[in-house]
Write a protein that holds these residues in place. Structure first.
Motif, PDB file in Angstrom:
ATOM      1  N   PRO A 277       0.836  -1.201   0.000  1.00 17.08           N
ATOM      2  CA  PRO A 277       0.000   0.000   0.000  1.00 17.08           C
ATOM      3  C   PRO A 277       0.869   1.248   0.000  1.00 17.08           C
ATOM      4  O   PRO A 277       1.995   1.227   0.483  1.00 17.08           O
ATOM      5  CB  PRO A 277      -0.778  -0.115   1.316  1.00 17.08           C
ATOM      6  N   ALA A 278       0.346   2.295  -0.566  1.00 18.77           N
ATOM      7  CA  ALA A 278       1.022   3.586  -0.508  1.00 18.77           C
ATOM      8  C   ALA A 278       0.724   4.203   0.852  1.00 18.77           C
ATOM      9  O   ALA A 278      -0.337   3.976   1.427  1.00 18.77           O
ATOM     10  CB  ALA A 278       0.515   4.502  -1.614  1.00 18.77           C
ATOM     11  N   ALA A 279       1.651   4.978   1.350  1.00 20.34           N
ATOM     12  CA  ALA A 279       1.423   5.705   2.602  1.00 20.34           C
ATOM     13  C   ALA A 279       0.832   7.057   2.235  1.00 20.34           C
ATOM     14  O   ALA A 279       1.380   7.776   1.412  1.00 20.34           O
ATOM     15  CB  ALA A 279       2.713   5.886   3.373  1.00 20.34           C
ATOM     16  N   GLY A 280      -0.295   7.369   2.810  1.00 20.61           N
ATOM     17  CA  GLY A 280      -0.935   8.650   2.550  1.00 20.61           C
ATOM     18  C   GLY A 280      -0.829   9.551   3.764  1.00 20.61           C
ATOM     19  O   GLY A 280      -0.681   9.083   4.894  1.00 20.61           O
ATOM     20  N   VAL A 281      -0.870  10.821   3.537  1.00 16.65           N
ATOM     21  CA  VAL A 281      -0.878  11.781   4.635  1.00 16.65           C
ATOM     22  C   VAL A 281      -2.153  12.602   4.530  1.00 16.65           C
ATOM     23  O   VAL A 281      -2.739  12.728   3.460  1.00 16.65           O
ATOM     24  CB  VAL A 281       0.354  12.709   4.617  1.00 16.65           C
ATOM     25  N   ALA A 282      -2.562  13.127   5.630  1.00 15.39           N
ATOM     26  CA  ALA A 282      -3.776  13.935   5.648  1.00 15.39           C
ATOM     27  C   ALA A 282      -3.504  15.232   6.382  1.00 15.39           C
ATOM     28  O   ALA A 282      -2.820  15.237   7.405  1.00 15.39           O
ATOM     29  CB  ALA A 282      -4.913  13.177   6.328  1.00 15.39           C
ATOM     30  N   ASP A 283      -4.002  16.295   5.835  1.00 14.35           N
ATOM     31  CA  ASP A 283      -3.957  17.582   6.517  1.00 14.35           C
ATOM     32  C   ASP A 283      -5.343  17.825   7.097  1.00 14.35           C
ATOM     33  O   ASP A 283      -6.325  17.256   6.643  1.00 14.35           O
ATOM     34  CB  ASP A 283      -3.596  18.695   5.542  1.00 14.35           C
ATOM     35  N   TRP A 284      -5.403  18.656   8.073  1.00  9.88           N
ATOM     36  CA  TRP A 284      -6.662  18.889   8.772  1.00  9.88           C
ATOM     37  C   TRP A 284      -7.046  20.358   8.692  1.00  9.88           C
ATOM     38  O   TRP A 284      -6.205  21.228   8.758  1.00  9.88           O
ATOM     39  CB  TRP A 284      -6.524  18.484  10.245  1.00  9.88           C
ATOM     40  N   MET A 285      -8.338  20.568   8.576  1.00 10.90           N
ATOM     41  CA  MET A 285      -8.880  21.912   8.631  1.00 10.90           C
ATOM     42  C   MET A 285      -9.944  21.876   9.732  1.00 10.90           C
ATOM     43  O   MET A 285     -10.789  20.986   9.741  1.00 10.90           O
ATOM     44  CB  MET A 285      -9.526  22.285   7.286  1.00 10.90           C
ATOM     45  N   MET A 286      -9.866  22.803  10.661  1.00  7.87           N
ATOM     46  CA  MET A 286     -10.789  22.789  11.786  1.00  7.87           C
ATOM     47  C   MET A 286     -11.518  24.121  11.923  1.00  7.87           C
ATOM     48  O   MET A 286     -10.980  25.158  11.565  1.00  7.87           O
ATOM     49  CB  MET A 286     -10.031  22.519  13.081  1.00  7.87           C
ATOM     50  N   ALA A 287     -12.698  24.010  12.440  1.00  9.64           N
ATOM     51  CA  ALA A 287     -13.470  25.196  12.800  1.00  9.64           C
ATOM     52  C   ALA A 287     -13.986  24.961  14.210  1.00  9.64           C
ATOM     53  O   ALA A 287     -14.232  23.821  14.605  1.00  9.64           O
ATOM     54  CB  ALA A 287     -14.629  25.391  11.832  1.00  9.64           C
ATOM     55  N   PHE A 288     -14.137  26.015  14.956  1.00 13.87           N
ATOM     56  CA  PHE A 288     -14.554  25.879  16.340  1.00 13.87           C
ATOM     57  C   PHE A 288     -15.963  26.419  16.528  1.00 13.87           C
ATOM     58  O   PHE A 288     -16.367  27.389  15.883  1.00 13.87           O
ATOM     59  CB  PHE A 288     -13.573  26.619  17.258  1.00 13.87           C
ATOM     60  N   LYS A 289     -16.695  25.756  17.400  1.00 14.53           N
ATOM     61  CA  LYS A 289     -18.045  26.200  17.707  1.00 14.53           C
ATOM     62  C   LYS A 289     -17.969  27.572  18.383  1.00 14.53           C
ATOM     63  O   LYS A 289     -17.279  27.745  19.383  1.00 14.53           O
ATOM     64  CB  LYS A 289     -18.737  25.224  18.653  1.00 14.53           C
ATOM     65  N   HIS A 290     -18.624  28.504  17.794  1.00 12.59           N
ATOM     66  CA  HIS A 290     -18.660  29.853  18.335  1.00 12.59           C
ATOM     67  C   HIS A 290     -19.910  30.514  17.776  1.00 12.59           C
ATOM     68  O   HIS A 290     -20.194  30.394  16.579  1.00 12.59           O
ATOM     69  CB  HIS A 290     -17.403  30.623  17.922  1.00 12.59           C
ATOM     70  N   ASP A 291     -20.634  31.205  18.593  1.00 16.96           N
ATOM     71  CA  ASP A 291     -21.863  31.843  18.132  1.00 16.96           C
ATOM     72  C   ASP A 291     -21.601  32.683  16.886  1.00 16.96           C
ATOM     73  O   ASP A 291     -20.674  33.488  16.863  1.00 16.96           O
ATOM     74  CB  ASP A 291     -22.454  32.739  19.236  1.00 16.96           C
ATOM     75  N   GLY A 292     -22.406  32.467  15.868  1.00 20.03           N
ATOM     76  CA  GLY A 292     -22.319  33.247  14.647  1.00 20.03           C
ATOM     77  C   GLY A 292     -21.310  32.727  13.629  1.00 20.03           C
ATOM     78  O   GLY A 292     -21.204  33.275  12.538  1.00 20.03           O
TER      79      GLY A 292
END
Length: 158
Positions: free
Chosen positions: A37-52
């Motif tokens: 198998p090939a080794a894959g990498v993943a990047d992450w994008m996050m958002a935080f719970k905040h009113d509005g």
């Protein structure tokens, strides 16, 4: 030989190096598995719970994941598009024949087990010790076996 990614290949070619791609050599002890198998990498994008923030986050993610935007970003930085539809719409694979090899490998890639509590320590162990395998006085097999044992020990501690 360099274990790399599409943008590294592009940069090497841009500097006049004649480079190509091949499968990573592996032990012949793959069992029933015909190709590694090939080794894959993943990047992450996050958002935080905040009113509005919900509408702002939704708008931003819709923009980021729009096929034309993903394709443009991937092309600019010589990366692989991160969705199937952007890959299909991308001109990148046509522009770089090696891209198809990376895209094919990506379909069956195994990602790093970032959800495993021991992964951070295992990753650190590999990074700190892998260079020893290529030192002039090293026995690469012994070094790799030692790293494998250390990672098994780490995983068992959890």
């Amino acid at each position: 030989m360099v274990n790399g990614y599409p943008s590294l290949l592009h940069e090497a070619r841009a500097k006049g190096m004649k480079v190509g791609t091949v499968r990573m050599p592996v032990s012949d002890t793959l069992g029933d598995q015909k190709t590694p198998p090939a080794a894959g990498v993943a990047d992450w994008m996050m958002a935080f719970k905040h009113d509005g923030n919900r509408e702002l986050v939704s708008s931003f993610l819709n923009f980021v994941y729009e096929d034309k935007n993903l394709s443009e970003f991937a092309g600019r930085y010589h990366l692989l598009p991160s969705t199937v539809s952007a890959t299909e719409a991308s001109q990148y694979a046509a522009a770089d024949p090696s891209a198809e090899q990376f895209l094919t490998a990506l379909r069956g890639a195994e990602l790093y087990p970032v959800d495993e509590p021991s992964w951070l320590q295992v990753s650190d162990t590999i990074k700190r010790n892998i260079g020893k395998a290529v030192s002039p006085s090293a026995d690469p097999k012994a070094v790799l076996e030692q790293i494998a044992q250390q990672t098994r020990d780490i995983a068992q501690q959890r």
